[in-house]
Design an enzyme around this catalytic site. Structure first.
Site, PDB file in Angstrom:
ATOM      1  N   LYS A   1      21.355  -6.634 -14.495  1.00 25.27           N
ATOM      2  CA  LYS A   1      21.908  -7.802 -13.787  1.00 25.27           C
ATOM      3  C   LYS A   1      22.946  -8.657 -14.528  1.00 25.27           C
ATOM      4  O   LYS A   1      24.118  -8.601 -14.222  1.00 25.27           O
ATOM      5  CB  LYS A   1      20.751  -8.663 -13.295  1.00 25.27           C
ATOM      6  CG  LYS A   1      19.986  -7.953 -12.156  1.00 25.27           C
ATOM      7  CD  LYS A   1      19.056  -8.881 -11.427  1.00 25.27           C
ATOM      8  CE  LYS A   1      18.651  -8.327 -10.076  1.00 25.27           C
ATOM      9  NZ  LYS A   1      17.446  -7.507 -10.046  1.00 25.27           N
TER      10      LYS A   1
ATOM     11  N   ASP B   1      10.623  -3.914 -18.014  1.00 25.07           N
ATOM     12  CA  ASP B   1      11.761  -4.081 -17.111  1.00 25.07           C
ATOM     13  C   ASP B   1      12.163  -5.559 -17.163  1.00 25.07           C
ATOM     14  O   ASP B   1      11.555  -6.404 -16.526  1.00 25.07           O
ATOM     15  CB  ASP B   1      11.341  -3.653 -15.701  1.00 25.07           C
ATOM     16  CG  ASP B   1      12.439  -3.890 -14.667  1.00 25.07           C
ATOM     17  OD1 ASP B   1      13.420  -4.595 -14.965  1.00 25.07           O
ATOM     18  OD2 ASP B   1      12.294  -3.372 -13.540  1.00 25.07           O
TER      19      ASP B   1
ATOM     20  N   PHE C   1       8.425  -4.944  -8.833  1.00 25.22           N
ATOM     21  CA  PHE C   1       9.661  -4.462  -8.215  1.00 25.22           C
ATOM     22  C   PHE C   1      10.520  -3.829  -9.302  1.00 25.22           C
ATOM     23  O   PHE C   1      10.882  -4.484 -10.270  1.00 25.22           O
ATOM     24  CB  PHE C   1      10.451  -5.602  -7.552  1.00 25.22           C
ATOM     25  CG  PHE C   1      11.745  -5.110  -6.951  1.00 25.22           C
ATOM     26  CD1 PHE C   1      11.776  -4.600  -5.655  1.00 25.22           C
ATOM     27  CD2 PHE C   1      12.922  -5.114  -7.685  1.00 25.22           C
ATOM     28  CE1 PHE C   1      12.957  -4.103  -5.110  1.00 25.22           C
ATOM     29  CE2 PHE C   1      14.111  -4.619  -7.142  1.00 25.22           C
ATOM     30  CZ  PHE C   1      14.123  -4.120  -5.855  1.00 25.22           C
TER      31      PHE C   1
END
Ligand SMILES: *Cc1c(COP(=O)(O)O)cnc(C)c1O
Length: 379
Positions: free
Chosen positions: A239, A210, A126
């Protein structure tokens, strides 16, 4: 009460809870009922809700300067770039407002570097919802309604063999989450990460990690790659970086530091002084090795307790990024009951899988408390 979907698009499956206040690992709803947060807004609130140092930094900076744009310098931005670069790959930083935008920046940089080329990602990955990031997110349900996607993307299984076959002189980038988060907390085996490093060294493709979810202390080290011992060419973060404010960053190694030239890429808000000031305060908490050791110990305590839960299997994770499967399925229903009946916030990444991402400042008692609430539901 503000529980009302009349004017919100229907793309989120929200719980019927209106949250109004937070502190550490606790949240309160509009009726002042207390919740234990084991989701952290999906690994955003690593420093806990409303960390006093983050709040103070936001208050101080908000009275000084909110926005100037990227045609000028501000001290919080320049110092944050130096801090992120020196604290990771040693190259340069491009700021963004979100994770997907950091992925987009990496894709553009890698393609420019190779004058085109294929982007390889793993099954189960993702990387975000914008078109480039979505094209590197090989999940049928997320991609199919939005076809056609960006050309030149290929998905392979996360194996040494698949890496050796797929990475060629035509590859621009290999994009990897060292621990796949959205598909159920699946660490990529170290030998696969090593094979990717090797293949990228031989072909000149960019190895992109990532770490938008797995980085910033979540796995028990500031960056996940530091634990596995495989260093990427490009590192993506977002985040948790600004303690709850929207931010993202692409960090390059020295080799790719000068690929972007004036006019190549940009973002109006990115790197603004307010979010960068908040990020310094968050990093003051997250760069602490004592915190990392605590995260590793709490993770072991949590996994040991989860293994004792009736009906739970395949308990897995690193640090405080963890998940387990339910033998009988029904994870979304268990999560719904956890929120409504036990006031424990967590989420299901699939029909069988429950994911736990508490703030890293969670206490031992809160870890035990969370497992106790799950036990009450599973009994
Ligand atoms: C959340 C996430 C993204 C996307 O970040 P947004 O800020 O939602 O765009 C990308 N990659 C990973 C691994 C993520 O967990």
């Amino acid at each position: 009460m503000a529980i009302n979907d009349d004017f919100l698009t229907a793309n989120y499956a929200r719980h019927p809870v209106e949250l109004v206040r937070g502190e550490g690992a606790r949240l309160w709803d509009a009726a002042d009922a207390e919740y234990l947060d084991f989701l952290s807004g999906i690994s955003v609130s690593n420093v806990g809700h409303c960390h006093p140092q983050v709040v103070a930094a936001i208050q101080e900076q908000s009275q000084r300067l909110l926005h100037v744009g990227n045609l000028f310098y501000t001290d919080p931005m320049v110092r944050l770039a130096e801090r992120l670069a020196k604290g990771s790959l040693g190259g340069k930083v491009f700021f963004t407002n979100s994770g997907a935008e950091a992925v987009e920046a990496a894709l553009k940089l890698a393609r420019k570097n190779r004058r085109g080329g294929e982007v390889i990602s793993f099954h189960g990955a993702f990387h975000g919802r914008t078109y480039g990031a979505l094209s590197a997110t090989p999940q049928e349900s997320k991609q199919a309604p939005f076809a056609p996607l960006v050309p030149g993307f290929r998905a392979i299984p996360p194996t040494v063999e698949a890496i050796r076959h797929a990475v060629t002189d035509d590859t621009a980038a290999v994009v990897i989450e060292p621990v796949q988060g959205e598909t159920g907390v699946r660490p990529i085996p170290v030998e696969v990460l090593r094979a990717a490093r090797e293949a990228c060294d031989v072909t000149g493709a960019a190895l992109v990690f990532d770490e938008i979810q797995a980085g910033l202390g979540r796995c028990g080290s500031l960056w996940c790659w530091q634990q596995v011992g495989v260093e990427p060419d490009l590192l993506l973060t977002a985040k948790a970086l600004a303690g709850g404010l929207p931010i993202g960053a692409l960090i390059t190694g020295p080799g790719l530091a000068d690929v972007f030239e004036p006019g190549d890429h940009g973002s109006t808000f990115a790197g603004g002084p307010l979010v960068c000031a908040a990020a310094h305060a968050a990093l003051d908490v997250l760069e602490d090795e004592a915190l990392h050791a605590r995260v590793r110990a709490l993770g072991e305590r949590l996994r040991a307790a989860l293994r004792e839960l009736p009906g739970a299997k395949d308990v897995r994770g690193l640090g405080l990024m963890n998940a387990f499967d339910l033998e009988a399925g029904g994870a979304p229903e268990l999560v719904r009951r956890a929120v409504v009946e036990q006031r424990l916030l967590l989420n299901a990444t699939g029909p069988d899988t429950v994911r736990l991402l508490p703030p890293l400042v969670v206490s031992e008692e809160q870890v035990d408390d969370a497992v106790g609430r799950l036990r009450a539901l599973l009994a």
